[in-house]
Design a protein around this motif. Structure first.
Motif, PDB file in Angstrom:
ATOM      1  N   LYS A 142     -14.442 -28.790 126.489  1.00 44.02           N
ATOM      2  CA  LYS A 142     -15.372 -29.682 125.797  1.00 44.02           C
ATOM      3  C   LYS A 142     -16.704 -29.748 126.540  1.00 44.02           C
ATOM      4  O   LYS A 142     -17.770 -29.661 125.933  1.00 44.02           O
ATOM      5  N   LEU A 143     -16.653 -29.887 127.859  1.00 41.55           N
ATOM      6  CA  LEU A 143     -17.877 -29.923 128.647  1.00 41.55           C
ATOM      7  C   LEU A 143     -18.683 -28.630 128.489  1.00 41.55           C
ATOM      8  O   LEU A 143     -19.903 -28.654 128.374  1.00 41.55           O
ATOM      9  N   SER A 174     -20.558 -26.914 139.231  1.00 42.05           N
ATOM     10  CA  SER A 174     -21.322 -26.929 137.982  1.00 42.05           C
ATOM     11  C   SER A 174     -20.588 -27.650 136.854  1.00 42.05           C
ATOM     12  O   SER A 174     -21.168 -27.876 135.795  1.00 42.05           O
ATOM     13  N   VAL A 175     -19.324 -28.010 137.082  1.00 44.09           N
ATOM     14  CA  VAL A 175     -18.540 -28.719 136.065  1.00 44.09           C
ATOM     15  C   VAL A 175     -17.940 -30.000 136.653  1.00 44.09           C
ATOM     16  O   VAL A 175     -16.841 -30.414 136.300  1.00 44.09           O
ATOM     17  N   TYR A 176     -18.680 -30.613 137.543  1.00 40.14           N
ATOM     18  CA  TYR A 176     -18.191 -31.765 138.316  1.00 40.14           C
ATOM     19  C   TYR A 176     -17.534 -32.835 137.447  1.00 40.14           C
ATOM     20  O   TYR A 176     -16.485 -33.354 137.789  1.00 40.14           O
ATOM     21  N   GLU A 177     -18.120 -33.137 136.309  1.00 44.23           N
ATOM     22  CA  GLU A 177     -17.606 -34.207 135.441  1.00 44.23           C
ATOM     23  C   GLU A 177     -16.222 -33.887 134.885  1.00 44.23           C
ATOM     24  O   GLU A 177     -15.467 -34.792 134.534  1.00 44.23           O
ATOM     25  N   ALA A 178     -15.883 -32.600 134.796  1.00 43.01           N
ATOM     26  CA  ALA A 178     -14.595 -32.197 134.209  1.00 43.01           C
ATOM     27  C   ALA A 178     -13.749 -31.390 135.205  1.00 43.01           C
ATOM     28  O   ALA A 178     -12.870 -30.641 134.798  1.00 43.01           O
ATOM     29  N   ARG A 179     -13.994 -31.574 136.486  1.00 46.24           N
ATOM     30  CA  ARG A 179     -13.209 -30.833 137.477  1.00 46.24           C
ATOM     31  C   ARG A 179     -11.765 -31.300 137.440  1.00 46.24           C
ATOM     32  O   ARG A 179     -11.492 -32.464 137.140  1.00 46.24           O
ATOM     33  N   PRO A 180     -10.830 -30.415 137.759  1.00 49.82           N
ATOM     34  CA  PRO A 180      -9.408 -30.781 137.709  1.00 49.82           C
ATOM     35  C   PRO A 180      -9.015 -31.795 138.786  1.00 49.82           C
ATOM     36  O   PRO A 180      -9.746 -32.003 139.759  1.00 49.82           O
ATOM     37  N   LYS A 181      -7.863 -32.375 138.605  1.00 45.91           N
ATOM     38  CA  LYS A 181      -7.334 -33.375 139.544  1.00 45.91           C
ATOM     39  C   LYS A 181      -7.287 -32.830 140.964  1.00 45.91           C
ATOM     40  O   LYS A 181      -7.582 -33.542 141.921  1.00 45.91           O
ATOM     41  N   GLN A 182      -6.900 -31.582 141.112  1.00 48.23           N
ATOM     42  CA  GLN A 182      -6.828 -30.986 142.442  1.00 48.23           C
ATOM     43  C   GLN A 182      -8.172 -31.127 143.163  1.00 48.23           C
ATOM     44  O   GLN A 182      -8.217 -31.436 144.347  1.00 48.23           O
ATOM     45  N   CYS A 183      -9.256 -30.917 142.458  1.00 51.96           N
ATOM     46  CA  CYS A 183     -10.590 -31.040 143.049  1.00 51.96           C
ATOM     47  C   CYS A 183     -10.954 -32.504 143.271  1.00 51.96           C
ATOM     48  O   CYS A 183     -11.534 -32.858 144.299  1.00 51.96           O
ATOM     49  N   ARG A 184     -10.613 -33.343 142.315  1.00 50.57           N
ATOM     50  CA  ARG A 184     -10.954 -34.770 142.410  1.00 50.57           C
ATOM     51  C   ARG A 184     -10.224 -35.475 143.543  1.00 50.57           C
ATOM     52  O   ARG A 184     -10.718 -36.466 144.072  1.00 50.57           O
ATOM     53  N   THR A 185      -9.058 -34.974 143.924  1.00 49.78           N
ATOM     54  CA  THR A 185      -8.270 -35.659 144.954  1.00 49.78           C
ATOM     55  C   THR A 185      -8.509 -35.119 146.364  1.00 49.78           C
ATOM     56  O   THR A 185      -7.992 -35.676 147.329  1.00 49.78           O
ATOM     57  N   PHE A 186      -9.282 -34.046 146.489  1.00 52.45           N
ATOM     58  CA  PHE A 186      -9.605 -33.541 147.830  1.00 52.45           C
ATOM     59  C   PHE A 186     -10.373 -34.609 148.589  1.00 52.45           C
ATOM     60  O   PHE A 186     -11.262 -35.229 148.024  1.00 52.45           O
ATOM     61  N   PRO A 187     -10.097 -34.860 149.841  1.00 49.86           N
ATOM     62  CA  PRO A 187      -9.221 -34.198 150.796  1.00 49.86           C
ATOM     63  C   PRO A 187      -7.845 -34.858 150.945  1.00 49.86           C
ATOM     64  O   PRO A 187      -7.135 -34.597 151.908  1.00 49.86           O
ATOM     65  N   PHE A 188      -7.495 -35.694 149.986  1.00 47.15           N
ATOM     66  CA  PHE A 188      -6.222 -36.416 150.087  1.00 47.15           C
ATOM     67  C   PHE A 188      -5.082 -35.611 149.475  1.00 47.15           C
ATOM     68  O   PHE A 188      -4.494 -35.991 148.462  1.00 47.15           O
ATOM     69  N   TRP A 189      -4.800 -34.480 150.081  1.00 47.20           N
ATOM     70  CA  TRP A 189      -3.697 -33.611 149.690  1.00 47.20           C
ATOM     71  C   TRP A 189      -2.598 -33.742 150.728  1.00 47.20           C
ATOM     72  O   TRP A 189      -2.872 -33.829 151.930  1.00 47.20           O
ATOM     73  N   ASP A 190      -1.352 -33.731 150.278  1.00 48.08           N
ATOM     74  CA  ASP A 190      -0.228 -33.811 151.207  1.00 48.08           C
ATOM     75  C   ASP A 190      -0.323 -32.767 152.307  1.00 48.08           C
ATOM     76  O   ASP A 190       0.031 -33.026 153.458  1.00 48.08           O
ATOM     77  N   TYR A 191      -0.819 -31.605 151.975  1.00 49.20           N
ATOM     78  CA  TYR A 191      -0.952 -30.517 152.945  1.00 49.20           C
ATOM     79  C   TYR A 191      -1.711 -30.967 154.197  1.00 49.20           C
ATOM     80  O   TYR A 191      -1.384 -30.570 155.309  1.00 49.20           O
TER      81      TYR A 191
END
Length: 127
Positions: free
Chosen positions: A46-47, A92-109
């Motif tokens: 959509k974006l 370039s798609v910040y508004e629609a970035r996936p959850k993986q990107c939105r949650t960085f740096p809070f990854w279990d890893y």
């Protein structure tokens, strides 16, 4: 004063203002997977004002039963997300970035690899 974002069970905080001082380290580096689910695909399409089928064809690849965003090779062992703008040094798609990107740096890893995330991200702060 800069607001430090904290998350339970993580021994560090994140200062989003520090992203301005970074060259996009979280979007550039060794090859990996940038997982994107169906809802995120719809939001991203959509974006971009394209159909989901076109998004999948042009920008994603299937790994097993999931999809990941393609990367572009910058050099040997150095890749960037296809949506990372190398000139502006930002997503370039910040508004629609996936959850993986939105949650960085809070990854279990990174819970047990604090030094690694500190090296990658100038926004990490001890709490």
């Amino acid at each position: 004063m800069n607001e430090i974002i904290k998350q339970d069970d993580f021994p560090y905080g994140f200062n989003p203002k520090a992203c301005d001082t970074c060259a996009g380290n979280c979007c550039i580096g060794e090859s990996g997977y940038i997982w994107i689910n169906k809802t995120e695909q719809e939001d991203l399409a959509k974006l971009l004002n394209i159909e989901v089928d076109e998004l999948v064809y042009k920008f994603l690849r299937k790994v097993g039963y999931k999809y990941t965003i393609n990367e572009k090779r910058l050099a040997e062992n150095n890749y960037a997300c296809v949506f990372f703008d190398l000139e502006k040094r930002q997503c370039s798609v910040y508004e629609a970035r996936p959850k993986q990107c939105r949650t960085f740096p809070f990854w279990d890893y990174f819970k047990t690899r604090i030094n690694e995330v500190k090296e990658e991200c100038p926004a990490i702060k001890d709490i």
